[in-house]
Scaffold this active site. Structure first.
Site, PDB file in Angstrom:
ATOM      1  CB  THR A  94      -0.777   0.110   1.290  1.00 31.59           C
ATOM      2  OG1 THR A  94      -1.759  -1.001   1.130  1.00 31.59           O
ATOM      3  CG2 THR A  94      -1.721   1.247   1.216  1.00 31.59           C
ATOM      4  CE  LYS A 169      -4.965  -0.783   1.535  1.00 27.62           C
ATOM      5  NZ  LYS A 169      -5.735  -2.176   2.122  1.00 27.62           N
ATOM      6  CE  LYS A 244       1.406   2.203   4.142  1.00 30.08           C
ATOM      7  NZ  LYS A 244       1.905   1.350   3.607  1.00 30.08           N
TER       8      LYS A 244
HETATM    9  P1  NAD Z   1       5.553  -5.848   7.501  1.00 26.80           P
HETATM   10  O1  NAD Z   1       6.452  -4.761   8.243  1.00 26.80           O
HETATM   11  O2  NAD Z   1       5.463  -6.935   8.373  1.00 26.80           O
HETATM   12  O3  NAD Z   1       6.426  -6.399   6.148  1.00 26.80           O
HETATM   13  C1  NAD Z   1       7.389  -5.742   5.394  1.00 26.80           C
HETATM   14  C2  NAD Z   1       8.541  -6.602   4.972  1.00 26.80           C
HETATM   15  O4  NAD Z   1       9.468  -5.782   4.033  1.00 26.80           O
HETATM   16  C3  NAD Z   1       9.503  -6.506   6.283  1.00 26.80           C
HETATM   17  O5  NAD Z   1       9.837  -7.918   6.442  1.00 26.80           O
HETATM   18  C4  NAD Z   1      10.812  -6.071   5.741  1.00 26.80           C
HETATM   19  O6  NAD Z   1      11.796  -6.388   6.303  1.00 26.80           O
HETATM   20  C5  NAD Z   1      10.692  -6.048   4.351  1.00 26.80           C
HETATM   21  N1  NAD Z   1      11.604  -5.152   3.663  1.00 26.80           N
HETATM   22  C6  NAD Z   1      11.489  -3.523   3.950  1.00 26.80           C
HETATM   23  N2  NAD Z   1      12.630  -3.224   3.329  1.00 26.80           N
HETATM   24  C7  NAD Z   1      13.040  -4.037   2.142  1.00 26.80           C
HETATM   25  C8  NAD Z   1      14.039  -4.324   1.215  1.00 26.80           C
HETATM   26  N3  NAD Z   1      14.854  -3.141   0.865  1.00 26.80           N
HETATM   27  N4  NAD Z   1      14.237  -5.487   0.764  1.00 26.80           N
HETATM   28  C9  NAD Z   1      13.603  -6.539   1.114  1.00 26.80           C
HETATM   29  N5  NAD Z   1      12.733  -6.542   2.256  1.00 26.80           N
HETATM   30  C10 NAD Z   1      12.282  -5.498   2.799  1.00 26.80           C
HETATM   31  O7  NAD Z   1       4.426  -5.403   6.707  1.00 26.80           O
HETATM   32  P2  NAD Z   1       3.064  -6.066   6.311  1.00 26.80           P
HETATM   33  O8  NAD Z   1       1.878  -5.838   7.543  1.00 26.80           O
HETATM   34  O9  NAD Z   1       3.273  -7.529   5.925  1.00 26.80           O
HETATM   35  O10 NAD Z   1       2.576  -4.952   5.231  1.00 26.80           O
HETATM   36  C11 NAD Z   1       2.986  -5.017   3.906  1.00 26.80           C
HETATM   37  C12 NAD Z   1       2.307  -3.913   3.012  1.00 26.80           C
HETATM   38  O11 NAD Z   1       1.019  -4.510   3.086  1.00 26.80           O
HETATM   39  C13 NAD Z   1       2.181  -2.434   3.529  1.00 26.80           C
HETATM   40  O12 NAD Z   1       2.201  -1.786   2.436  1.00 26.80           O
HETATM   41  C14 NAD Z   1       0.925  -2.487   4.399  1.00 26.80           C
HETATM   42  O13 NAD Z   1       0.382  -1.013   4.416  1.00 26.80           O
HETATM   43  C15 NAD Z   1       0.251  -3.307   3.508  1.00 26.80           C
HETATM   44  N6  NAD Z   1      -1.085  -4.003   3.948  1.00 26.80           N
HETATM   45  C16 NAD Z   1      -1.081  -4.640   5.328  1.00 26.80           C
HETATM   46  C17 NAD Z   1      -2.205  -5.088   5.984  1.00 26.80           C
HETATM   47  C18 NAD Z   1      -1.946  -5.984   7.223  1.00 26.80           C
HETATM   48  O14 NAD Z   1      -3.083  -5.976   8.015  1.00 26.80           O
HETATM   49  N7  NAD Z   1      -0.649  -5.992   7.780  1.00 26.80           N
HETATM   50  C19 NAD Z   1      -3.280  -5.197   5.343  1.00 26.80           C
HETATM   51  C20 NAD Z   1      -3.314  -4.821   3.800  1.00 26.80           C
HETATM   52  C21 NAD Z   1      -2.333  -4.062   3.457  1.00 26.80           C
END
Ligand code: NAD
Length: 297
Positions: A94, A169, A244
């Site tokens: 997102t 979104k 966010k």
């Molecule tokens: P998260 O923080 O658990 O996971 C993100 C991952 O990206 C982490 O493991 C981090 O180490 C990795 N990362 C960051 N920079 C990196 C790089 N340069 N190279 C490789 N890996 C890297 O976040 P999440 O909850 O999995 O959410 C991910 C996305 O999905 C976000 O944009 C969030 O807004 C969206 N989202 C989350 C939810 C939810 O309920 N958690 C629901 C819908 C959308």
């Protein structure tokens, strides 16, 4: 079967990558966190030494990263240089509409295919393969991405051109925030007027005040047993993530000179909620903040 690179194996990405493996794809995964990589390996993915290493030789690349700056950095410094000609990129993070459009345009200029494909549904839907994808990009590129996204979701909807997925979104989650706060206000007022909250639910859920926030995710304990209100507002969908998403909606509204007065108010209220220490409380827990307020604020 396709060879797919998956970058970003956090709360959402780990389950999504595992579902691609289950669908028979050859998944090469990378995350900066060793713990996340180990989880991806448990889900059947092959682990790579870098994002570029995962991308090399892949037909498709899926990214699931925290924010626009991470998506820009990963594509510019790792993906573009390593991807094979004509590879299709799907960014499911997102992020802001501008970053999606910029990265997509840069990918296209280099001969790649790019779709912004953010999701609705939380960690349980990512693990269960029941996400909803809202996708922006060209028709022909969407046709290539759709079967891959379908392995991770229950619905894959083509929203329009590049950036349209992120636009959908932002609009959806702004509406959800407004709706949730409105539902909280109504339940808090009902209680202060001496009306039983279950009775109010029985009436309003069958009347014109009905909404998803009321009937699927009721912010007070009782009427919807599975809602986080019955579990001391454990997320669910954390208030910090809603804040966010509201920030992205406000940024997009500003750029489009669109009036979003209720969105701005919802943003302020979630900011106060997060500032008082509730970042990791479910977003429906804003009921407590509304309930505590009297007419003087
Ligand atoms: P998260 O923080 O658990 O996971 C993100 C991952 O990206 C982490 O493991 C981090 O180490 C990795 N990362 C960051 N920079 C990196 C790089 N340069 N190279 C490789 N890996 C890297 O976040 P999440 O909850 O999995 O959410 C991910 C996305 O999905 C976000 O944009 C969030 O807004 C969206 N989202 C989350 C939810 C939810 O309920 N958690 C629901 C819908 C959308």
């Amino acid at each position: 079967m396709s060879r797919i690179a998956f970058i970003g194996l956090g709360n959402m990405g780990s389950g999504m990558a595992a579902n691609l493996v289950k669908a028979g794809h050859d998944v090469h995964a990378f995350d900066l966190s060793a713990e996340a990589l180990a989880k991806a390996a448990e889900g059947g993915a092959q682990t790579a030494a870098s994002a570029a290493d995962a991308v090399s030789g892949a037909d498709a690349v899926v990214t699931m990263l925290p924010a626009g700056k991470h998506v820009r950095a990963v594509y510019e410094s790792e993906v573009f240089g390593a991807a094979k000609d004509g590879a299709v990129f799907m960014d499911c993070s997102t992020i802001d509409v501008d970053s999606a459009r910029d990265v997509g345009a840069a990918a296209k200029a280099k001969g790649f295919k790019f779709l912004d494909a953010p999701v609705s549904g939380g960690v349980a839907a990512a693990t269960g393969g029941t996400l909803t994808f809202m996708v922006g990009g060209e028709d022909a590129d969407f046709a290539l991405a759709e079967p891959i996204l379908s392995a991770m979701g229950k619905a894959v909807i083509h929203a329009g051109g590049l950036g349209s997925g992120q636009a959908a979104k932002a609009c959806n989650n702004m509406l959800l925030a407004i709706n949730m706060i409105g539902t909280c206000e109504a339940f808090a007022l009902a209680a202060k007027l001496g009306l039983d909250q279950q009775k109010f639910f029985d009436i309003s859920s069958k009347a014109s005040g009905q909404s998803w926030s009321m009937t699927s995710y009721c912010p007070v304990p009782g009427p919807v047993p599975a809602s986080p209100a019955n579990n001391d507002y454990q997320p669910g969908f954390a208030a910090a993530l809603m804040l966010k998403d509201l920030g992205l909606a406000m940024e997009a509204a500003d750029a489009a000179s669109a009036a979003t007065p209720l969105g701005a108010l919802a943003n302020d209220l979630y900011q106060s909620f997060v500032d008082q220490g509730d970042a990791n409380t479910d977003f429906s827990g804003i009921y407590r903040l509304i309930e505590e307020c009297d007419s003087n604020g």
